[in-house]
Motif scaffolding. Structure first.
Motif, mmCIF file in Angstrom:
data_model
loop_
_atom_site.group_PDB
_atom_site.id
_atom_site.type_symbol
_atom_site.label_atom_id
_atom_site.label_comp_id
_atom_site.label_asym_id
_atom_site.label_seq_id
_atom_site.Cartn_x
_atom_site.Cartn_y
_atom_site.Cartn_z
ATOM 1 N N THR A 81 0.845 -1.187 0.000
ATOM 2 C CA THR A 81 0.000 0.000 0.000
ATOM 3 C C THR A 81 0.882 1.239 0.000
ATOM 4 O O THR A 81 1.846 1.319 0.763
ATOM 5 C CB THR A 81 -0.906 0.013 1.249
ATOM 6 O OG1 THR A 81 -1.584 -1.238 1.326
ATOM 7 C CG2 THR A 81 -1.919 1.132 1.180
ATOM 8 N N TYR A 82 0.559 2.170 -0.890
ATOM 9 C CA TYR A 82 1.258 3.458 -0.900
ATOM 10 C C TYR A 82 0.480 4.447 -0.057
ATOM 11 O O TYR A 82 -0.746 4.506 -0.144
ATOM 12 C CB TYR A 82 1.328 4.032 -2.318
ATOM 13 C CG TYR A 82 2.279 3.338 -3.247
ATOM 14 C CD1 TYR A 82 3.646 3.484 -3.101
ATOM 15 C CD2 TYR A 82 1.800 2.572 -4.297
ATOM 16 C CE1 TYR A 82 4.519 2.868 -3.977
ATOM 17 C CE2 TYR A 82 2.669 1.947 -5.185
ATOM 18 C CZ TYR A 82 4.027 2.101 -5.016
ATOM 19 O OH TYR A 82 4.884 1.504 -5.892
ATOM 20 N N TYR A 83 1.183 5.222 0.730
ATOM 21 C CA TYR A 83 0.518 6.271 1.499
ATOM 22 C C TYR A 83 0.961 7.628 1.001
ATOM 23 O O TYR A 83 2.150 7.866 0.820
ATOM 24 C CB TYR A 83 0.859 6.126 2.987
ATOM 25 C CG TYR A 83 0.329 4.851 3.584
ATOM 26 C CD1 TYR A 83 -1.016 4.765 3.970
ATOM 27 C CD2 TYR A 83 1.149 3.734 3.748
ATOM 28 C CE1 TYR A 83 -1.515 3.589 4.507
ATOM 29 C CE2 TYR A 83 0.655 2.556 4.278
ATOM 30 C CZ TYR A 83 -0.675 2.482 4.652
ATOM 31 O OH TYR A 83 -1.179 1.323 5.166
ATOM 32 N N SER A 96 -4.184 10.405 0.446
ATOM 33 C CA SER A 96 -4.841 9.138 0.104
ATOM 34 C C SER A 96 -3.933 7.960 0.384
ATOM 35 O O SER A 96 -2.742 8.121 0.651
ATOM 36 C CB SER A 96 -5.201 9.128 -1.366
ATOM 37 O OG SER A 96 -4.006 9.135 -2.122
ATOM 38 N N GLN A 97 -4.541 6.776 0.333
ATOM 39 C CA GLN A 97 -3.713 5.585 0.332
ATOM 40 C C GLN A 97 -4.151 4.722 -0.834
ATOM 41 O O GLN A 97 -5.328 4.637 -1.158
ATOM 42 C CB GLN A 97 -3.803 4.856 1.668
ATOM 43 C CG GLN A 97 -5.174 4.348 2.031
ATOM 44 C CD GLN A 97 -5.098 3.597 3.346
ATOM 45 O OE1 GLN A 97 -4.691 4.162 4.354
ATOM 46 N NE2 GLN A 97 -5.492 2.332 3.329
ATOM 47 N N GLN A 100 -3.832 0.967 -2.470
ATOM 48 C CA GLN A 100 -3.338 -0.401 -2.396
ATOM 49 C C GLN A 100 -3.000 -0.856 -3.804
ATOM 50 O O GLN A 100 -3.858 -0.909 -4.678
ATOM 51 C CB GLN A 100 -4.368 -1.331 -1.765
ATOM 52 C CG GLN A 100 -3.767 -2.721 -1.594
ATOM 53 C CD GLN A 100 -4.563 -3.618 -0.681
ATOM 54 O OE1 GLN A 100 -5.786 -3.600 -0.698
ATOM 55 N NE2 GLN A 100 -3.871 -4.410 0.124
ATOM 56 N N THR A 124 4.282 -4.036 2.402
ATOM 57 C CA THR A 124 3.644 -3.728 3.685
ATOM 58 C C THR A 124 3.286 -5.019 4.430
ATOM 59 O O THR A 124 3.263 -5.045 5.645
ATOM 60 C CB THR A 124 2.381 -2.863 3.484
ATOM 61 O OG1 THR A 124 1.851 -3.095 2.197
ATOM 62 C CG2 THR A 124 2.698 -1.399 3.612
#
Ligand SMILES: Nc1ncnc2c1ncn2[C@@H]1O[C@H](COP(=O)(O)OP(=O)(O)O)[C@@H](O)[C@H]1O
Ligand SMILES: [Mg+2]
Lengths: 269, 255
Positions: B13-15, B19-20, B22, B61
């Protein structure tokens, strides 16, 4: 990789055309200069313009010879050149080093960015009196001025170039296990040779502004000093002569930097 | 054949501030030693992310990725990465580009340089070693990029749409070229692509991914190992059928 002897007749014609055009441009440039000088001389000789205020080529030449035989010419030229080149070198090296630091640490970059921006918009001449108080009235103050003017531009130009390095190339370096120093030395810096070259060119101008402005503020010698002195005692011939010498020196320095640029980006053919 | 690379329940997952995203969800996958595996999925599904995870430039992650049984932690020389563009360094000669990795790792030993020389000679780059990249054609540059990766003698090669910047004609030829080199060096390869025919023609097995977040949909066996080159495989009798099957699967998912 075609060599000259393999060129077709049409190609040779094409190359010839380009060369002729270049020759024509150079010829016209010299022509414009000659016409300008001639016009200036004639207008002054016929008193259409006042040679006392506007000077004229023959008077400039006479002044130049006088300065030369007095031994004054090179004395002042060397002093100004020394201040400018020193300011240029210190400003460029220091600016580049600061840019490296700001590329290296995002934290330092974020903290100091607004200061750099403000310093960039500040007219450096406003710092003149402060510099004289801090660095004294000698050449130190003048070099400081030249450094101050070139260093900020250098930081901004070089940092901008460093930050534009392709993120994919950085990724490539990382997949090869490169550390940050290697990424900088083998990728970020060499990929910014064009940036460095344009920075050097800008700095030639900046350093001259700094040194001449410094000499206006406080000096005992140098071309800027002669210009101010000439203005005060109304020797417009001297002012004009020094301005022309300045043009030649700045042009020469720019030419040397262009040669260096050719070397820095030699892989571009 | 033994597994050289294994992904177990990998999620990523990018944060960002607002936003995040997946990109990958519970993905498990095994790559066998010496095989050519393609990863096929629509653009933006998370393929590049997957390769970044395998190459160790990103950390998952969740889940675990192992290479030769060891968990991947950071970049390693056992994995070579070939990016979307060749990214040759314009200011370095071809030779200096090829030896870049060895230089970075302080491994410019006689033995390693001999290995480079052999690759350079075998794959027809000998006449170009003193040239600069801007003197080479797109296909040739891509070959140099591959040799640069092979110079470090990696066990696994990761290729991220390495042909997408080339025009169609060159692309077919470079596909053949790269495939031949990888096979003759006996490397394991993981190729990421959204081009179905490229995937079928290059690989032994194809992992089909869903759109984002990428999960594994199915593994497809091309069974084309006995046809030698990608170009010939495009003419194999089963090619059209396979293309149709895969196309439907990928297309269904894009909706
Ligand atoms: N560094 C990042 N930060 C935030 N989101 C990202 C980042 N990199 C990729 N993404 C997002 O993750 C998704 C998958 O991206 P990517 O792996 O590049 O897809 P693909 O290679 O299949 O086209 C996309 O939606 C993309 O916007
Ligand atoms: Mg991608």
């Amino acid at each position: 990789m075609t060599k000259n002897e393999y060129l077709s007749a049409e190609h040779r014609q094409f190359v010839k055309k380009i060369k002729l055009r270049k020759l024509a441009v150079t010829g016209t440039q010299i022509g414009v200069l000659c016409v300008f000088m001639l016009l200036w001389e004639v207008l002054a000789a016929t008193n259409v313009i006042d040679p006392f205020l506007m000077s004229c080529p023959s008077r400039v030449w006479a002044t130049l010879c006088d300065l030369y035989y007095d031994g004054q010419l090179f004395h002042h030229v060397w002093i100004s050149l020394y201040e400018t080149v020193l300011g240029f070198l210190i400003g460029t090296v220091a600016g580049t080093l600061i840019a490296v630091l700001m590329w290296w640490s995002k934290w330092i970059r974020e903290v100091f960015e607004p200061y750099v921006v403000v310093l960039n918009s500040l007219p450096k001449i406003a710092l003149g009196p402060l510099i004289i108080v801090w660095a004294g009235t000698g050449q130190k103050a003048i070099v400081t001025m030249a450094v101050l003017i070139s260093v900020i531009v250098t930081i901004i130009t070089m940092l901008g170039g460093f930050l534009q390095t392709s993120p994919e190339k950085i990724l490539l370096m990382r997949t090869m296990n490169a550390n940050k120093a290697q990424i900088f030395l083998k990728l970020v810096f060499p990929s910014n040779m064009t940036t460095l070259a344009s920075c050097l060119k800008i700095n030639v101008g900046m350093a001259w502004i700094g040194s001449i402005m410094g000499e206006y503020l406080s000096s005992k010698a140098g071309l800027g000093y002669l210009i101010v002195y000439g203005g005060q005692v109304f020797k417009m011939d001297l002012v004009m002569t020094c301005t022309i010498v300045l043009c030649v020196l700045a042009g020469g320095m720019y030419f040397l930097v262009s040669l260096l640029e050719k070397f820095l980006v030699r892989w571009q053919n | 054949m033994t597994n050289i690379l294994a992904l177990q329940d990998v999620s990523m997952t990018y944060y960002t501030k607002t936003s995040q995203t997946q990109a990958i969800k519970n993905l498990s996958l095994e790559v066998k030693k010496g095989e050519f595996m393609s990863i096929l999925g629509p653009s933006g599904c998370g393929k590049t992310t997957l390769l970044s995870l395998i190459s160790g430039t990103l950390k998952p992650t969740e889940g675990k990725i192992t290479l030769n049984g060891k968990e991947i932690d950071g970049t390693t020389t056992e994995i070579g990465y070939m990016l979307q563009r060749d990214h040759l360094f314009e200011w370095r000669t071809i030779y200096k580009n090829i030896t870049l990795g060895l230089e970075i790792q302080h491994k410019l030993t006689g033995e390693n340089l001999d290995h480079c020389e052999r690759l350079i000679e075998k794959y027809g780059l000998k006449d170009f070693v003193k040239h600069y990249p801007n003197q080479l054609s797109g296909g040739m540059r891509q070959r140099v990029a591959l040799i640069r990766t092979l110079a470090l003698n990696p066990d696994v090669l990761l290729l991220d749409e390495p042909f997408s910047a080339l025009d169609f004609q060159t692309r077919l030829q470079v596909c053949d070229d790269v495939h031949a080199i990888i096979k003759s060096e006996g490397k394991t390869a993981v190729l990421v692509t959204h081009d179905i025919s490229e995937a079928i023609s290059m690989s032994d097995r194809i992992a089909i991914l869903t759109s984002r977040p990428a999960t594994l949909k199915r593994i497809h066996e091309t069974n084309l190992q006995n046809v030698k080159t990608p170009l010939l495989r495009r003419e194999a009798p089963t090619f059209a059928k396979q293309f149709e099957t895969l196309w439907k699967e990928v297309k269904n998912d894009e909706k």
